[in-house]
Design a protein around this motif. Structure first.
Motif: not given
Length: 198
Positions: A179-189
């Motif tokens: 979930a954190v990896l996918l959240g970081l992907a959303e945060r960074t684009g």
């Protein structure tokens, strides 16, 4: 300028969820029963395809005798029962299953260097080939992407407004790492794993 054109120019576009279909990976969490590298007693996996968790695996194993006896304080923190570990499968058996789940997918862990070292040492002691996996570290990515004072998995998860999870439980921490990896992907684009800062 017409009123229609003006309204289009000033309209607020709703934020849409970023397309995460380019993310295929396996999130891994390793727990150990003492402070020695390789004393793996639990492994959790969350398999992600197209940005969605599609499979999970969590199992206990009995560390090799060469890796020492259990640290009872660590076992208590990990909420593991000594009897369950003593009667669990040997590491080599567990790792065969883990390898089948991972296949040729990239592997993601929080503080990946530690998990990689534990698995490599456990493999060496068990006499099995260490994995040649492509590792990615959510802690390292978070350090580049977020302005925090603590980079522990619960703190990164909270910063991304993700649900709380039980600590020191391999399955729960693997899911949280995914979930954190996918959240970081959303945060960074980022639209691919390789596009995330490292």
């Amino acid at each position: 300028m017409s009123s229609t054109a003006e309204s289009l120019r000033t309209a607020v576009v709703p934020r849409q969820r970023r397309d995460l279909t380019g993310f295929d990976f396996v999130a891994v969490d390793v727990e150990t029963w003492n402070g020695r590298t390789g004393s793996v007693c639990a492994v959790g996996l969350a398999v992600v395809r197209g940005g969605v968790v599609v499979d999970e695996y969590e199992a206990l194993c009995h560390p090799a005798a060469e890796l020492g006896e259990a640290d009872y304080r660590r076992m208590s923190a990990n909420r593991l029962q000594l009897g369950d570990i003593y009667h669990a499968q040997p590491f080599a058996e567990l790792f065969e299953t883990v390898s089948a789940f991972v296949g040729d997918l990239p592997v993601v862990a929080h503080h990946a260097a530690a998990d990689a070292a534990h698995l490599a040492q456990a493999c060496e002691v068990a006499g099995v080939d260490a994995p040649a996996w492509e590792w990615h570290c959510t802690e390292a990515i978070a350090r580049k992407a977020l302005d925090l004072t603590s980079w522990a998995l619960p703190d990164v998860s909270t910063a991304l407004a993700l649900p709380r999870f039980p600590l020191h439980q391999s399955g729960a921490e693997a899911r949280a790492t995914a979930a954190v990896l996918l959240g970081l992907a959303e945060r960074t684009g980022a639209v691919r794993l390789a596009h995330l800062p490292r």
